[in-house]
Design a protein around this motif. Sequence first.
Motif, mmCIF file in Angstrom:
data_model
loop_
_atom_site.group_PDB
_atom_site.id
_atom_site.type_symbol
_atom_site.label_atom_id
_atom_site.label_comp_id
_atom_site.label_asym_id
_atom_site.label_seq_id
_atom_site.Cartn_x
_atom_site.Cartn_y
_atom_site.Cartn_z
ATOM 1 N N SER A 168 0.825 -1.215 0.000
ATOM 2 C CA SER A 168 0.000 0.000 0.000
ATOM 3 C C SER A 168 0.858 1.263 0.000
ATOM 4 N N ARG A 169 0.171 2.401 -0.102
ATOM 5 C CA ARG A 169 0.825 3.703 0.039
ATOM 6 C C ARG A 169 1.525 3.778 1.388
ATOM 7 N N PHE A 170 0.827 3.225 2.339
ATOM 8 C CA PHE A 170 1.315 3.149 3.694
ATOM 9 C C PHE A 170 2.686 2.448 3.739
ATOM 10 N N GLY A 171 2.780 1.378 2.924
ATOM 11 C CA GLY A 171 4.033 0.639 2.848
ATOM 12 C C GLY A 171 5.154 1.484 2.273
ATOM 13 N N LEU A 172 4.777 2.306 1.276
ATOM 14 C CA LEU A 172 5.772 3.207 0.678
ATOM 15 C C LEU A 172 6.300 4.173 1.731
ATOM 16 N N ALA A 173 5.354 4.726 2.515
ATOM 17 C CA ALA A 173 5.744 5.640 3.583
ATOM 18 C C ALA A 173 6.686 4.930 4.547
ATOM 19 N N THR A 229 14.277 11.157 9.206
ATOM 20 C CA THR A 229 14.229 12.610 9.063
ATOM 21 C C THR A 229 13.763 13.000 7.672
ATOM 22 N N VAL A 230 14.335 12.344 6.675
ATOM 23 C CA VAL A 230 13.949 12.633 5.304
ATOM 24 C C VAL A 230 12.466 12.349 5.101
ATOM 25 N N ALA A 231 12.034 11.201 5.645
ATOM 26 C CA ALA A 231 10.626 10.833 5.503
ATOM 27 C C ALA A 231 9.730 11.901 6.104
ATOM 28 N N ALA A 232 10.120 12.395 7.278
ATOM 29 C CA ALA A 232 9.319 13.418 7.940
ATOM 30 C C ALA A 232 9.255 14.683 7.083
ATOM 31 N N HIS A 233 10.392 15.034 6.485
ATOM 32 C CA HIS A 233 10.424 16.231 5.640
ATOM 33 C C HIS A 233 9.601 16.046 4.376
ATOM 34 N N ALA A 234 9.516 14.816 3.919
ATOM 35 C CA ALA A 234 8.756 14.555 2.698
ATOM 36 C C ALA A 234 7.257 14.504 2.976
ATOM 37 N N GLY A 235 6.880 14.761 4.202
ATOM 38 C CA GLY A 235 5.460 14.833 4.510
ATOM 39 C C GLY A 235 4.876 13.557 5.095
#
Lengths: 306, 412
Positions: free
Chosen positions: A171-176, A185-191
Amino acid sequence: MNMKTLHGFALAGVAVVLLACAPLLISDYWTGVLLGMTGYVTLATAWALFSGPTRYISLATVAFFGVGAYTVAVLNEVMPYPLVLLCAAGIGMIMALMVGLSTLRLAGVYFVIFTFGLAELVRQTVSWWEVNVTYTMGRYIFLPFEGRHIYWQLLALAVVTFLISWAIGRSRFGLALKALGDDETVAAHAGVDVTRIKLLLFVISSTIITLVGAIQAPRWTYIEPSIVFNPTVSFMTLIMALLGGAMRLWGPLVGAVPLFLLFEWLSVSFPDHFSIILGLLFILIVFVMPNGVLAKIDDLRKGGRT
Amino acid sequence: MKNLFSEGGRMTRRLTTCAIAALSITAATHGVAAQERDKVTVGYAISKSGPNAGGADMTVTPNYELWVKEVNAAGGLKMPDGSQLPIEVIAYDDRSSAEEVVRAVERLASQDKVDIILPPWGTGFNLAVAPLMAKFGYPHLAGAAVTDKASDFVKRWDTSFWFMGGSEDYVSAFTEILVAEREAGRINDKIAMISVADGFGIDLVKAARPSFEAAGFDVAYDKSFPPETSDFATILNEAGNAEADTFVAFTYPPHTFALTKQAKIASYSPPVFYLGVGAAFPVYPKIADGSVEGIMSLGGVDPNNELNNAYRAKHEELVGRGADYWGSVLIYASLQMLEQTIERVGLDKAEIAKELSSGTFSTVLGSETQLEDNQLRAINWVGQWQDGKFVAVSSEGSDGTIQVKLPKPDWE
């Protein structure tokens, strides 16, 4: 859905049907072995669901496992069994929410220490409650289940766990999650809402673990804190998941099945030397993977650059 | 790094193959062994490691080994037709885990197909295996299991037998002694009571509170402590301040030993000094540095019972250390009953269970040991150290018990 996935599903379906029929053909002992194995496969897969992508090493497995078992012990005489299971899942979920909200901002070794403490905290709280409030130590579970009934329930739970794990991965969730696993940190910055995702995973994983405890409890007839809050459960789950690989869907299974069979074989063939051989084996595993589990995590973090 | 991964994978595969192969080999050999009838297979799962190992190794395992050694030395188990078959033992370690003990009994019953299964150690584990023993039809001689619910369990599993009584039995026998002492004016009506917050302590204290109160005693100090406790100075101090003539501690061996030493240092020596598990261990006088005279606990033996004395001597000779003064003799008696039952009815499990519940046996407890409602009731409930022996006592001294000697003398 492509051909490969379809094939995979067909194969898995056949395997599940075969496994479900197995107790009709094999002896009670082998059903017991399958039961224990399915229990650990489910625990390890549920554990990896949270700890794999987030890399938070949790030693709280037995806290939830024990709470599930205790819920069944307390409620099995006052309400029908399916309702008891629902209650157990609910209690596990609420506990995971509380724990998750208060601790998922902890990182690294602090989280490990906290989860280890959590298991002990829950055990002591249950003991204190039983000693000072209810004045009972042991509780009885008289449910008309034999090994195979418990096994079928566990098998169903294992299938559900795998489906959840698979669905999340696609899922999208999995991508996140993949983003989160690569770099928080990068993930957090990417929204990506990092804390919410971690919390959600922790709750799903803990609820499944609670259910494993609840389903297995009727097998022991008699429950007391020292029986159900046995820290070995946490360590075994961790070792199995890590050995197989916590980042992959089938990883925990690949770790749990051989390790469980190995433990079983050791206790049959070397009942007097089990602990010694087990210790030697762990040393051997460390030598085979000389840089240990950390190296594995590092390797994954670098995305296989080396 | 990639290499390491594939190496790990290969290793795992190899391990799996090995484990599966080994499992099937063991399974096959055991299967064959059970077919022939040139021996009797006796199986048990016992805690050889983990927190339960200490208790199992004191009370249960030595008696299993002693009994098997003796029977085999005498040519084997006698069968109804007069022939003798040697005993072969299959023993597993349950590693103090409930799931392990359950699976080990399943293995013994459906894989090893043993003729007799002997029970594990502890109330919890005996209950964990009880449904399986009943399902597979094995007579279940629950030895090391103290429970007040034995009468219910007998109805639930009619092939189960309970040999160690319940908390209420131990407490009410002790209360009787206290009442007699109070009437004789030797003690006041106050009791200081402490208990470990774990299975045994909670069970006993739950039975003790109503029993003491019904007998008109005032439990002036009532405290439970966590199992990890090792410093009892405060507790002993508070208990001393309660001005009670009776001190009761429902404890496990580490607490029992620590309490003894610290009470000695604090010169706390009330007329009645009653301790829990451990005070009936043969090693106890050494731990207490000799001054055990007058200390009371659960269990006790009849020093005039020659059979019992012979058993104790044999235990010391063959096991290499003394038997404890509480559970050991009960476990051994249960094995003797099993042996005599097999001599009368053979190895049919249902017949064994029937004979056990109705027969009369000659055991170390006496020449006419019988079960009542599948429970052994001829148990010594209260014991006291007298002249270096832990003897069974009662207020009057009758039926194989000695008269209790109170007040307890001061520490040496």
